[in-house]
Every structure is written in C-alpha cells, then in structure tokens.
Enzyme design. Structure first.
Site, PDB file in Angstrom:
ATOM      1  N   ASP A   1       0.839  -1.205   0.000  1.00 62.28           N
ATOM      2  CA  ASP A   1       0.000   0.000   0.000  1.00 62.28           C
ATOM      3  C   ASP A   1       0.874   1.255   0.000  1.00 62.28           C
ATOM      4  OD1 ASP A   1      -2.298   1.880   1.130  1.00 62.28           O
ATOM      5  OD2 ASP A   1      -3.269  -0.001   0.617  1.00 62.28           O
ATOM      6  N   ASP A   2       0.304   2.342   0.432  1.00 61.15           N
ATOM      7  CA  ASP A   2       0.921   3.669   0.451  1.00 61.15           C
ATOM      8  C   ASP A   2       2.308   3.644   1.127  1.00 61.15           C
ATOM      9  OD1 ASP A   2       1.297   6.362   0.425  1.00 61.15           O
ATOM     10  OD2 ASP A   2      -0.493   6.858   1.591  1.00 61.15           O
TER      11      ASP A   2
ATOM     12  N   ARG B   1      -5.663  16.231   3.572  1.00 62.34           N
ATOM     13  CA  ARG B   1      -4.581  15.291   3.918  1.00 62.34           C
ATOM     14  C   ARG B   1      -3.242  15.793   3.358  1.00 62.34           C
ATOM     15  NH1 ARG B   1      -3.479   8.978   2.336  1.00 62.34           N
ATOM     16  NH2 ARG B   1      -2.975   8.260   4.408  1.00 62.34           N
TER      17      ARG B   1
ATOM     18  N   LYS C   1      -4.103  -0.991  -6.679  1.00 63.45           N
ATOM     19  CA  LYS C   1      -5.127  -0.310  -5.889  1.00 63.45           C
ATOM     20  C   LYS C   1      -4.997   1.175  -6.217  1.00 63.45           C
ATOM     21  CE  LYS C   1      -6.434   0.519  -1.048  1.00 63.45           C
ATOM     22  NZ  LYS C   1      -6.024   0.212   0.345  1.00 63.45           N
ATOM     23  N   TRP C   2      -6.031   1.739  -6.822  1.00 60.13           N
ATOM     24  CA  TRP C   2      -6.028   3.146  -7.258  1.00 60.13           C
ATOM     25  C   TRP C   2      -6.818   3.946  -6.237  1.00 60.13           C
ATOM     26  CZ3 TRP C   2      -6.299   4.933 -12.969  1.00 60.13           C
ATOM     27  CH2 TRP C   2      -6.549   6.313 -13.044  1.00 60.13           C
ATOM     28  N   ASP C   3      -6.098   4.723  -5.456  1.00 60.69           N
ATOM     29  CA  ASP C   3      -6.707   5.446  -4.334  1.00 60.69           C
ATOM     30  C   ASP C   3      -6.961   6.905  -4.719  1.00 60.69           C
ATOM     31  OD1 ASP C   3      -7.586   5.954  -1.762  1.00 60.69           O
ATOM     32  OD2 ASP C   3      -5.750   5.275  -0.773  1.00 60.69           O
ATOM     33  N   MET C   4      -7.734   7.620  -3.930  1.00 65.05           N
ATOM     34  CA  MET C   4      -8.058   9.038  -4.174  1.00 65.05           C
ATOM     35  C   MET C   4      -8.563   9.601  -2.844  1.00 65.05           C
ATOM     36  SD  MET C   4     -10.003  11.725  -5.033  1.00 65.05           S
ATOM     37  CE  MET C   4     -11.700  11.249  -4.976  1.00 65.05           C
TER      38      MET C   4
ATOM     39  N   ASP D   1     -12.840   2.390   4.546  1.00 69.43           N
ATOM     40  CA  ASP D   1     -11.680   2.296   5.433  1.00 69.43           C
ATOM     41  C   ASP D   1     -12.071   1.682   6.763  1.00 69.43           C
ATOM     42  OD1 ASP D   1      -9.703   3.143   3.811  1.00 69.43           O
ATOM     43  OD2 ASP D   1      -9.728   5.227   4.475  1.00 69.43           O
TER      44      ASP D   1
HETATM   45  C1  DGJ Z   1      -6.995   5.339   2.019  1.00 73.16           C
HETATM   46  C2  DGJ Z   1      -7.344   3.932   1.668  1.00 73.16           C
HETATM   47  O1  DGJ Z   1      -8.715   3.736   1.755  1.00 73.16           O
HETATM   48  C3  DGJ Z   1      -6.577   2.997   2.589  1.00 73.16           C
HETATM   49  O2  DGJ Z   1      -6.958   1.685   2.365  1.00 73.16           O
HETATM   50  C4  DGJ Z   1      -5.105   3.209   2.366  1.00 73.16           C
HETATM   51  O3  DGJ Z   1      -4.773   2.804   1.067  1.00 73.16           O
HETATM   52  C5  DGJ Z   1      -4.737   4.656   2.604  1.00 73.16           C
HETATM   53  N1  DGJ Z   1      -5.576   5.550   1.866  1.00 73.16           N
HETATM   54  C6  DGJ Z   1      -3.309   4.901   2.242  1.00 73.16           C
HETATM   55  O4  DGJ Z   1      -2.983   6.208   2.299  1.00 73.16           O
END
Ligand code: DGJ
Length: 743
Positions: A367-368, A444, A477-480, A549
């Site tokens: 992940d991140d 953030r 995993k493409w986050d936003m 989350d």
């Molecule tokens: C928000 C995502 O929903 C989490 O699962 C995780 O990937 C964090 N961002 C990482 O910054």
C-alpha cells in the site's frame, strides 16, 4: 424484446417480457411520457394516458386552449419556462441571455445492440441480440440545437439505460446549464425514497423517507461521487419490501458530481431527475460541438428491493465490469496498510508476505508509502518511483521476491494527487487545480492534479507505465483521498471553467482506459479513502472497490448490506483486520471478521505474524473456505434476509445458479439474555430439493427452509453452559450455514 413505433398515434412502446416503457410525440411535437413499469399489452393507442386538465393558475402555450399545459403533462426531457415550472432536464443559455427552449421531435432510429458512449463508462452488450436501442432526435429550430435521447432496453433484464447527446448546429455558441441523463415523470407520489448515504468510514447506510410535495434530493458537489451520497436512489411503494412489491431503481454510471432528485408537484405527480449536478456545471458548445451525458440505468422490480438488486448485480457484474478479471475468481489478498502504515522496509514486507503465503494467500499488496520520499502523508505523492531507502532493490526487486515466494504482487497508487513536497510539484507547480490569486485548500496535505489537462495525464501515465513494464505487478489499488476545492483550470478560457469537474472525471476515465487496455492482465481495485468513489463508473474500469476504510466487522455489516443494494458481491472489497479495530476500537471474533468479509472480494489487512498459532490455523481454514466457495459467493444470487438497520441480527445468503448449493451468513450484534426462539426464513432455494447442513447436522426440504425457516435459536444465552455452543452466544458472534442439495 422490441421497440415499436406507431406512425398513426406517434407512440413508442419499448418492452421485453417483464417491462414496458411508453412515450409519445405530443400535439406540440414535444416528447411526452406515458408509462414505465410492468409489461402491459400492446394496444392501438395509449393516448388516454395524456392527462392535462384546466386548473386555475396554470399557463397554457396555445391561445384559446385552456387544457394543454406542460405543467400538467408527463414529459421525457423537459425544459423550464414554457408553462412547466418544475426543475428541467435541460437548460441552455443562449447568446441573448435567454434560457427558453423548445425541443420538438425531428426523427428517430431503432437498432439492435447498444452504442458505446465516447470517453464514458456504460453498460454494454456482447451480442447485438441482448438489447435494442431507440434514439430520438429533438430539435430547437430557433437556435438549431439538437438533443438525441438514447434508450436501450435489454432482452433479459428489467432495465433501461438512458442518456442524452446535445449537438449545437447553430451559428452561435450556447451554454448548457443543465444536461441531465434522464427525466422520469411518474403519475403519483405514493412512494418511499431510499438513498445510500453516510460519511467517511460509514458509507452507504440506508436512509428512507416518504415522498411529499416539494423536492427531495441527494447530490455530490465534491468532484467525486462521494462517501456522503452514493449516485443511486430508489422509489418503492409503501407496501414493498425486500421480496415483494414495486420498486424503481435509479443508478448513475458516473464518478463525479451528481444530482438525484424527486420533485412532487402540487397535483401529486413525481418528477425524477438524475445526471451531472447542474450546481457548479456549465458546458460551452460552439458550432458543431457535442456533449454526451453519462448514463443512468433504471430498473423496475415487482419483486421488491431484492429483485431490483439482482438485476443490478447481473448487469453490472457481467455487462458493466470488463476485462480479463470480470469472470475470474478474485485472489485472496493481504494488504499491508493497517499492518505497517508508512513504517516498513523490504525485509519487513517480505516477512509479512511469507506468513501470508504459508496460510494460503495468493496476492500481496504493498500500500501507500513505497515511492518518492513518502515517509508520512505530507510528501511524495506524484513521484511514482521507488523510495530506495525503504526498498533498495526497487519495486522490481521486491515484486521478484514476492513472486519467488509463490504469490502475485500488487501495488498502491494515488495517481490524481500531488504533495507540494514532491519533485513533480517542484517541476510543475501550475499542474494543480487552483483558482488564481485565491488560497488553495488542502486535504490530507495534498493537492489535486488538473486531470482536465492531457499533458498531466500523459506524465502520470508514463511514470506508472514505466513501473508496470518492468516489475511483475498483477494488481493495482487506485486510491483518491480528497475532494476537489477552488475548482479552476489554467488551461481553458473563462467561459469553460464550469466544465472542469466533468473534464476532470473524463481525465480519470482516460487514464484508467489507457492503463487497463495496455496492461489487461492487471486486476484494478478502485478506492477513495475507502468508499468515496464506489460507483458504477468505476466498475467499468476496476471490477472491485475497497468498500470502506472501516474494517470493523460490525460496522461492515451495514456498509456491505447497503452496498449490496446496487453493487455485485464480487465488487465489494472486504478484509479481515486486527483487533481492537483501528477505526472503532471494537474487538470482534476472528471468525466473525471473516464471516463478514467472505461476502465480498476477500482479503486480510494485517500482519499474520502477529497472530497466535491457533489464530493462524483459523486463518488457514478461512482461506481454504473462501477458495472453495468464492465462485459461488461471487456469481450466485444474493439475498438479504435480515437488515442491520432494523435488527440486532443481520443475515444474507447466496444461492448457486442450479440452486444445489447455498451459503447463509448470520450475524448477531449484541448478545441477549434468555432470548426468544428464532427462525430464519431462507430464499431462492428449490422447494423440492433436500438440503443438508453440516452446521446443524440435519437435512431439510427447500420448502421447509423457505417457509418454516432455519432454526437459529441460541437458547444458551444467559445461563451457565457446559458445551461449546457458547461461542455463538457472545456479542458479535456469527455463523455460516452451508446448504447442499442431496444428489
Ligand atoms: C486510504 C485507503 O482507503 C486505505 O486503504 C489506504 O490505502 C490509505 N488511503 C493509504 O494512504
């Protein structure tokens, strides 16, 4: 399935075995709506459905005529101000400042199949015979603007897909102020409105209210479909429930700002509008330019809310989701986010992955925190190259090590964002969405890249593709993680600034399209701080979405229950995490955490090394279980049985297509002292089959299970017990029942 046009009466009838949709060219040449609902017989004319009575305070377009008023007529794509005072589907500002329009029927075509929508996600067909499409073109002769309304009816689904295309053929430019994807005028308002709403970590909770005179609506103004409101709503008859009664579902295949609205007029008619939110939206059309709205999918069910959900599940799982992963079972994954947050290095990751492999996990997701100088959430976004302090061998080296363990490797990106502390921002400070001479708000600590600009998307694509070309990556995993503020783009002129929100989403779709078509073997999971962009638009590119989350099992009951109203089980990313839970600090049994997450795209969000040996054994069994049953859970027919919004218990089940196998999930929130006898009535089984359930060491007929119910009493509550049944008598306990029909 067919679409008929009656030349004499000027009526269109779209129907399949289940539903009818009827519309008519009215005497003023505009399009009137006559009916949408359960299939009705064909007749020479449905003209009796055109009702407009003389009433005081009404305006009438034709002198001498005191009956024909657009205020009283049900219409297909109405405009405001020519005797109709309700909110319109379309509003166009012309060069002289006028917003009055008059769209009259010009022509139509009917053809097999369904067209693609340029640059937009949409439901599709694989064979022409699956659907028939009607395109009706309307024209305003004064300004020479044309609107083409698209209707697709499906052969085997109670669904109609609608959108509109607006073309300016006039010499002068115009501005679209509203261009909704659909309008549906219903003859009465005897409905309850249901929406899926909430907030971060509390997405898609069910909220219901009765329709009343006036407007009720949900919307997003945040630049993404949002945690706050999902782009979906339904209208149900007050007597409709999960399994019976009339329900109309409205689902918007879009990921940006939207509006879903029902306006009950003084005479009890209900106007439903769905489309891009007119708030904050304008679209400039020069001569010969065109605007295509996104699509709305409307579903009719006379078998309650569950009937509606099953239609959306089938359609969205098989004719909205695309690509190699659409029909494949999803790998069991282990994501390191809650296990490490930003604090990891290569060995630590490999150590977590080794335990995952030992227990049977198939995909490890980093992940991140792996890129640029990303050691916390204040820096690094935009620099999509490995942080070599943490990962000395880069992503390629780490991916290699994970693959050598016998697992696939997946990687997190947040492609739409940038931190000011990044090389990308230092090089291109003008690439963020910001309004000149105004403060830029952060979320953030990050800023939003201007995805209305092609050069921005090109640059991000190149950085991502460089990694995907070299490292063995099987999943993204493409986050936003923030909403859009101070919306403005330096790349386009002032009269087009109202286009940015939509252009942004088109840019997101463009990058998704490029990545998914160049790297078709990669499984994409969309995410937006959990479920902030869990919408049908995303499903077109990414067949699964991280639902929230909030990974607490009890919170997840509501989130997954609400999500299942529209979205297929295979699309709901659901993981087992550690306890006390990181979001609500609740401690739930490992068994329940898995029993909830099974009904989704299953995985773990923890470091398995931190579990006891006994827990590790449990995890191994859970993984073996989901591998055995995921095909059934993802492709079977889903039934909600008990709602967490109404009960201390939640229950749902999945039945295989041949009805020979079923799995029931049954969950208790709080334990009860000396509680009542309980039975759980099942659904969707074959009445004649005998089903065996090992959990009860008994067999029952499908008729018994559906009419009498499965006995779920836990009579042990509140007393000293000597056998092991007490594990089902605690707070947050749960049970899974597998039903197998005798051969
Ligand atoms: C928000 C995502 O929903 C989490 O699962 C995780 O990937 C964090 N961002 C990482 O910054």
């Amino acid at each position: 399935m067919t679409i008929q046009f009656n030349e004499l009466t000027k009526e269109f009838h779209l129907y399949n075995r289940q539903i009818s949709y009827i519309l008519k060219i009215l005497k003023n040449n505009q399009l009137g709506h006559l009916y949408f609902g359960k299939k009705v017989r064909e007749r020479d004319s449905y003209d009796y459905l055109v009702e407009s009575h003389h009433r005081p305070m009404t305006s009438y377009p034709y002198e001498g005529d005191m009956y024909f008023s657009l205020e009283h007529l049900k219409q297909e794509y109405p405009a405001y101000g020519t005797s109709d005072f309700r909110h319109p589907a379309v509003e166009i500002r012309q060069n002289n400042g006028s917003r009055i329009t008059n769209f009259e029927y010009k022509d139509h075509t009917i053809y097999k199949g369904k067209p693609k929508l340029q640059g937009l996600p949409a439901v599709y067909t694989e064979h022409e015979d699956e659907a028939t499409t009607l395109e009706i073109t309307l024209v305003d002769d004064l300004i020479h603007v044309e609107i083409t309304l698209l209707y697709t009816i499906f052969e085997n689904e109670n669904a109609i897909a609608r959108s509109a295309r607006i073309q300016n053929n006039g010499a002068e430019s115009v501005d679209l102020l509203a261009a909704m994807s659909m309008n549906l005028d219903l003859p009465d308002y005897d409905y309850e409105w249901l929406q899926l709403s909430g907030a971060w970590s509390r997405e898609r909770h069910i909220k219901m209210r009765k329709l009343e005179q006036g407007i009720q609506s949900i919307e997003s103004t945040r630049g993404h479909s949002s945690h706050q409101h999902n782009p979906f709503m339904l209208l149900k008859r007050p007597n409709a429930d999960e399994f019976s009664g009339e329900v109309l579902g409205f689902s918007f295949v879009y990921s940006g700002n939207f509006l879903a609205q029902a306006e009950v007029d003084p005479h009890g008619q209900t106007r439903v509008l769905m489309g891009i939110n007119p708030f904050g939206f304008t679209w400039h059309l020069e001569q010969n330019e065109q605007f295509q709205t996104p699509e709305t999918v409307i579903v009719y069910s006379d078998q309650g809310i569950n009937g509606m959900s099953q239609t959306y599940h089938r359609l969205y799982r098989t004719r909205l989701a695309r690509g190699e992963w659409r029909d494949q079972v999803r790998p069991v994954l282990n994501n390191n986010w809650e296990a490490t947050y930003f604090d990891f290095d290569e060995d630590k990751i490999v150590n977590i992955a080794k335990a995952a492999k030992e227990d049977g996990i198939e995909l490890f997701v980093l992940d991140d925190g792996w890129f640029g100088t990303r050691n916390d959430d204040k820096q690094g976004l935009g620099d999509w190259f490995a942080n070599t302090d943490k990962l000395p061998n880069g992503i390629t080296g780490l991916a290699e090590r994970i693959e050598n363990l016998g697992m696939k490797f997946g990687l997190w990106f947040e492609p739409e964002m940038v931190n000011k502390n990044s090389d990308l921002f230092r090089e291109h400070p003008d690439w963020i969405i910001q309004t000149p001479h105004r403060r830029s708000s952060h979320g953030r600590n990050q800023f939003v890249l201007d995805y209305s600009r092609k050069e921005v998307i090109d640059c991000i694509y190149e950085m991502m593709a460089a990694i995907l070309r070299t490292a063995k990556i099987s999943y993204i995993k493409w986050d936003m993680n923030r909403s859009i503020t101070e919306v403005y783009s330096e790349s386009i002129p002032p009269e087009r600034q109202g286009e940015i929100f939509h252009r942004y989403i088109l840019g997101v779709y463009d990058l998704y399209e490029r990545l998914t078509s160049t790297f078709p073997h990669i499984l994409f999971e969309s995410c937006a701080s959990g479920g902030g962009r869990f919408d049908p638009g995303m499903l077109y590119y990414a067949p699964q979405t991280w639902a929230s989350d909030n990974s607490d099992a009890i919170e997840r009951l509501k989130i997954q229950y609400g999500t299942s109203l529209v979205y297929p089980i295979s699309s709901i990313g659901a993981h087992v995490s550690s306890v006390p839970n990181e979001q609500v600090f609740r401690t739930t049994p490992l068994e329940t955490r898995a029993n909830v997450a099974y009904f989704g795209a299953f995985g773990y969000e923890l470091d398995l090394n931190k579990l006891s040996q006994a827990e590790r054994e449990q995890v191994k069994n859970q993984i073996a279980f989901i591998k055995q049953y995921r095909e059934l859970i993802h492709k079977g027919t889903f039934y909600r049985l008990l709602s967490p919004f109404e009960h201390n218990f939640t229950a749902w089940m999945v039945v295989s297509e041949d009805k020979r196998e079923a799995i029931v999930g049954y969950y208790k929130i709080l334990n009860e002292a000396n509680g009542p006898y309980r039975r759980l009535k099942l659904q969707g089984l074959n009445e004649a089959f005998i089903y065996h359930t090992e959990e009860l060491a008994a067999s029952y007929g499908g008729d018994e299970l559906m009419n009498i119910g499965l006995i779920t009493t836990d009579a042990y509550s509140g007393q000293n017990i000597e056998n092991d049944a007490h594990e089902h008598c605690a707070d947050f306990s749960s049970r899974i029942f597998i039903l197998k029909a005798a051969q």
